[in-house]
Design an enzyme around this catalytic site. Structure first.
Site, PDB file in Angstrom:
ATOM      1  N   ASP A 102      50.119 136.465 118.670  1.00  0.00           N
ATOM      2  CA  ASP A 102      49.657 137.257 119.816  1.00  0.00           C
ATOM      3  C   ASP A 102      50.115 138.682 119.482  1.00  0.00           C
ATOM      4  O   ASP A 102      50.341 139.000 118.297  1.00  0.00           O
ATOM      5  CB  ASP A 102      50.272 136.733 121.134  1.00  0.00           C
ATOM      6  CG  ASP A 102      49.623 137.363 122.376  1.00  0.00           C
ATOM      7  OD1 ASP A 102      48.542 136.923 122.776  1.00  0.00           O
ATOM      8  OD2 ASP A 102      50.186 138.315 122.946  1.00  0.00           O
TER       9      ASP A 102
ATOM     10  N   LYS B  21      52.852 129.203 126.030  1.00  0.00           N
ATOM     11  CA  LYS B  21      52.931 130.565 125.493  1.00  0.00           C
ATOM     12  C   LYS B  21      54.394 130.889 125.269  1.00  0.00           C
ATOM     13  O   LYS B  21      55.274 130.286 125.898  1.00  0.00           O
ATOM     14  CB  LYS B  21      52.328 131.557 126.491  1.00  0.00           C
ATOM     15  CG  LYS B  21      51.915 132.878 125.888  1.00  0.00           C
ATOM     16  CD  LYS B  21      50.547 132.836 125.240  1.00  0.00           C
ATOM     17  CE  LYS B  21      50.261 134.118 124.491  1.00  0.00           C
ATOM     18  NZ  LYS B  21      48.885 134.208 124.010  1.00  0.00           N
TER      19      LYS B  21
HETATM   20  P1  NDP Z   1      48.100 143.203 118.157  1.00  0.00           P
HETATM   21  O1  NDP Z   1      49.567 143.322 118.188  1.00  0.00           O
HETATM   22  O2  NDP Z   1      47.435 142.888 116.857  1.00  0.00           O
HETATM   23  O3  NDP Z   1      47.420 144.539 118.727  1.00  0.00           O
HETATM   24  C1  NDP Z   1      47.669 144.994 120.011  1.00  0.00           C
HETATM   25  C2  NDP Z   1      46.951 146.310 120.207  1.00  0.00           C
HETATM   26  O4  NDP Z   1      47.059 146.676 121.561  1.00  0.00           O
HETATM   27  C3  NDP Z   1      47.549 147.459 119.399  1.00  0.00           C
HETATM   28  O5  NDP Z   1      46.544 148.385 119.091  1.00  0.00           O
HETATM   29  C4  NDP Z   1      48.559 148.023 120.391  1.00  0.00           C
HETATM   30  O6  NDP Z   1      48.874 149.405 120.176  1.00  0.00           O
HETATM   31  C5  NDP Z   1      47.842 147.870 121.685  1.00  0.00           C
HETATM   32  N1  NDP Z   1      48.830 147.692 122.778  1.00  0.00           N
HETATM   33  C6  NDP Z   1      49.696 146.659 122.931  1.00  0.00           C
HETATM   34  N2  NDP Z   1      50.469 146.843 124.001  1.00  0.00           N
HETATM   35  C7  NDP Z   1      50.086 148.004 124.524  1.00  0.00           C
HETATM   36  C8  NDP Z   1      50.510 148.757 125.640  1.00  0.00           C
HETATM   37  N3  NDP Z   1      51.503 148.306 126.441  1.00  0.00           N
HETATM   38  N4  NDP Z   1      49.880 149.923 125.895  1.00  0.00           N
HETATM   39  C9  NDP Z   1      48.874 150.360 125.096  1.00  0.00           C
HETATM   40  N5  NDP Z   1      48.440 149.702 124.006  1.00  0.00           N
HETATM   41  C10 NDP Z   1      49.031 148.562 123.731  1.00  0.00           C
HETATM   42  O7  NDP Z   1      47.719 142.096 119.263  1.00  0.00           O
HETATM   43  P2  NDP Z   1      46.393 141.231 119.405  1.00  0.00           P
HETATM   44  O8  NDP Z   1      45.225 142.026 118.966  1.00  0.00           O
HETATM   45  O9  NDP Z   1      46.645 139.908 118.799  1.00  0.00           O
HETATM   46  O10 NDP Z   1      46.343 140.993 120.979  1.00  0.00           O
HETATM   47  C11 NDP Z   1      45.677 141.914 121.873  1.00  0.00           C
HETATM   48  C12 NDP Z   1      45.374 141.213 123.182  1.00  0.00           C
HETATM   49  O11 NDP Z   1      44.536 140.072 122.927  1.00  0.00           O
HETATM   50  C13 NDP Z   1      46.582 140.664 123.949  1.00  0.00           C
HETATM   51  O12 NDP Z   1      46.321 140.742 125.323  1.00  0.00           O
HETATM   52  C14 NDP Z   1      46.617 139.201 123.519  1.00  0.00           C
HETATM   53  O13 NDP Z   1      47.298 138.403 124.466  1.00  0.00           O
HETATM   54  C15 NDP Z   1      45.130 138.900 123.497  1.00  0.00           C
HETATM   55  N6  NDP Z   1      44.738 137.745 122.703  1.00  0.00           N
HETATM   56  C16 NDP Z   1      45.046 137.644 121.372  1.00  0.00           C
HETATM   57  C17 NDP Z   1      44.621 136.555 120.643  1.00  0.00           C
HETATM   58  C18 NDP Z   1      44.815 136.475 119.172  1.00  0.00           C
HETATM   59  O14 NDP Z   1      44.227 135.551 118.574  1.00  0.00           O
HETATM   60  N7  NDP Z   1      45.561 137.362 118.535  1.00  0.00           N
HETATM   61  C19 NDP Z   1      43.921 135.433 121.292  1.00  0.00           C
HETATM   62  C20 NDP Z   1      43.569 135.668 122.683  1.00  0.00           C
HETATM   63  C21 NDP Z   1      43.997 136.771 123.346  1.00  0.00           C
HETATM   64  P3  NDP Z   1      50.318 149.816 119.598  1.00  0.00           P
HETATM   65  O15 NDP Z   1      50.292 149.369 118.158  1.00  0.00           O
HETATM   66  O16 NDP Z   1      50.400 151.271 119.790  1.00  0.00           O
HETATM   67  O17 NDP Z   1      51.328 149.042 120.422  1.00  0.00           O
END
Ligand code: NDP
Length: 450
Positions: free
Chosen positions: A170, A130
């Site tokens: 991510d 990662k």
């Molecule tokens: P994105 O950046 O596309 O979206 C993240 C979302 O979560 C946004 O809506 C963001 O809101 C919110 N968010 C992030 N950090 C915070 C925080 N500290 N507090 C509140 N809201 C938060 O990321 P992904 O959708 O790709 O990833 C989301 C999760 O899924 C993570 O845990 C990632 O590790 C996991 N994941 C992702 C994969 C992938 O294929 N993309 C695969 C497996 C797991 P805002 O815009 O306001 O920050």
């Protein structure tokens, strides 16, 4: 963290705490896995004799580097870059890059550690890694993001390779960032090595259904858990947190399967949409316009409410899918969900439920899927992308989704059967940890002390 571990692993855990001070999320991820390994080490003493737990908790390599970049008015910024190459017993290091101001070594190590077991659960030939940076892409122009990505890759490229280390997206890293990173890798190395990054655009080596895969996979896993309880998603109310890549496509798949997604969120607040989120509009606002859920609520109008600072877990639901970030679902949230009659919780995000929250859900008999099983569809489809790149082929959406569906069913069944084999029926946390650990441990044992 409370010392509730089995005596066979507790001293190892104490040592990990001592040697990795201040890395709370990493401690939490290790604790969660070790918590379920006592019975495995009792049955397989050769694992302990080979020092497998000590070795698996220590990354093979950790990289930290300076990433200088210039903004649009000519100011120089210095971000910090990370790549933790955790375990390559099963295949090249594989795992995403996160760009978010909260990123530090402890966060990257927790994610990399989880990734080892998740990747093992897919049954594919991928190791765990990662990376990321504390760079915040929010509010930055495309040109700034491009310059940052180019600087990041100018250091990282020397550690990558389709047989060595293969990053993906991510939080904060989507198709735009992967494009800039791939372009710089290609320029520096003079190699069109498509399999070095996944999550590429479908016109230049990306896989159909990769964008959708994590969210879709999470819902497919939920469907399997409900099937074990003679239920399906049809007519159920689903709460999704986040509105990024994972959240958007979890919402889309849940609605395709007949559920009503009543809420999504971002770090500013949540929207409550009792008639069901309009996923096409949400995609337009988030992916095309790079807007917020508040913009979605305004555009949708009618009875849709935007609650600044609101928490999705207060909205009554049958299924909860935390898809935003780590430790976003606390014990208090879990109690609210249980009081509202939640049937199943599946983690789309990595480690979104606190240990206390998970305990509340499991004690209440809620079907609870840990992220390393429920969100493995993303990395599994990344491995399918690597497979297509290696054979210079491109599969249809239907064929790729069919493979994803089969992988999610097989992960579900592996977790379920392993939990039963260890006398923990219905415990997907134990099932996922043990099934993932066993596969990596067997490979490490066979490959000697390295
Ligand atoms: P994105 O950046 O596309 O979206 C993240 C979302 O979560 C946004 O809506 C963001 O809101 C919110 N968010 C992030 N950090 C915070 C925080 N500290 N507090 C509140 N809201 C938060 O990321 P992904 O959708 O790709 O990833 C989301 C999760 O899924 C993570 O845990 C990632 O590790 C996991 N994941 C992702 C994969 C992938 O294929 N993309 C695969 C497996 C797991 P805002 O815009 O306001 O920050």
């Amino acid at each position: 963290m409370a010392a509730t571990l089995d005596p066979s692993v507790d001293p190892l855990y104490r040592d990990i705490l001592r040697r990795n001070p201040g890395q709370e999320e990493f401690h939490q991820a290790v604790h969660e896995v070790l918590d379920t390994l006592g019975p495995v080490l009792a049955r397989r003493p050769e694992f302990a004799e080979a020092g497998l737990v000590e070795r698996i908790a220590e990354p093979e390599r950790q990289l930290i580097f300076r990433v200088p970049w210039t903004d649009d008015v000519g100011r120089v910024h210095v971000a910090r870059g990370f790549r933790v190459e955790f375990n390559s017993a099963l295949g090249p290091y594989k795992g995403g890059l996160r760009f978010h101001p909260s990123v530090d070594l402890g966060i990257v190590k927790f994610l990399g550690f989880e990734q080892i077991f998740k990747n093992a659960l897919t049954g594919m030939a991928i190791g765990g890694g990662k990376g990321g940076s504390d760079f915040d892409p929010k509010g930055r122009s495309d040109a700034e993001v491009m310059r940052f990505c180019q600087s990041f890759m100018t250091e990282l490229y020397r550690h990558l390779g389709e047989h060595t280390d293969v990053p993906a997206g991510d939080i904060g890293v989507g198709g735009r960032e992967i494009g800039y990173l791939f372009g710089q890798y290609r320029r520096i190395t003079n190699r069109h090595e498509a399999g070095v990054l996944t999550g590429k655009g479908t016109g230049w080596g990306g896989s159909q259904a990769r964008t959708e895969a994590t969210g879709y996979g999470c819902v497919l896993f939920t469907k399997e858990m409900l099937r074990m309880r003679d239920r399906d998603l049809e007519g159920l109310r689903v709460a999704v947190s986040g509105s990024g890549n994972v959240a958007l496509y979890a919402a889309e798949k849940a609605q395709q399967l007949g559920a009503t997604v009543v809420t999504v969120s971002d770090s500013g607040g949540c929207v409550v949409d009792d008639k069901g989120i309009d996923t096409a509009l949400l995609k337009q606002v988030k992916e095309v316009e790079r807007g917020r859920v508040a913009d979605y609520a305004e555009r949708r109008g009618g009875e849709v409410r935007y609650v600044p600072g609101g928490r999705v877990w207060e909205v009554p639901c049958d299924v909860a899918l935390p898809c935003a970030t780590q430790n976003e679902l606390t014990a208090e949230d879990a109690r609210t969900l249980v009081a509202n009659g939640v049937l199943a919780v599946a983690e789309g995000a990595n480690m979104p439920t606190t240990p206390e929250g998970a305990a509340v859900l499991r004690e209440a008999g809620v079907a609870f899927a840990p992220g390393k099983a429920a969100n493995a569809g993303g990395v599994a489809t990344s491995a399918l992308e690597m497979q297509q790149n290696a054979s210079r082929d491109a599969w249809s959406f239907a064929r790729t989704e069919e493979r994803l569906t089969a992988v999610m069913r097989s992960i579900h069944d592996a977790c379920h059967e392993t939990a039963e084999r260890y006398g923990r029926p219905g415990d997907y946390v134990a099932g996922a940890n043990i099934a993932g650990f066993e596969r990596v441990a067997e490979a490490m044992l066979a490959q000697g002390v390295i």
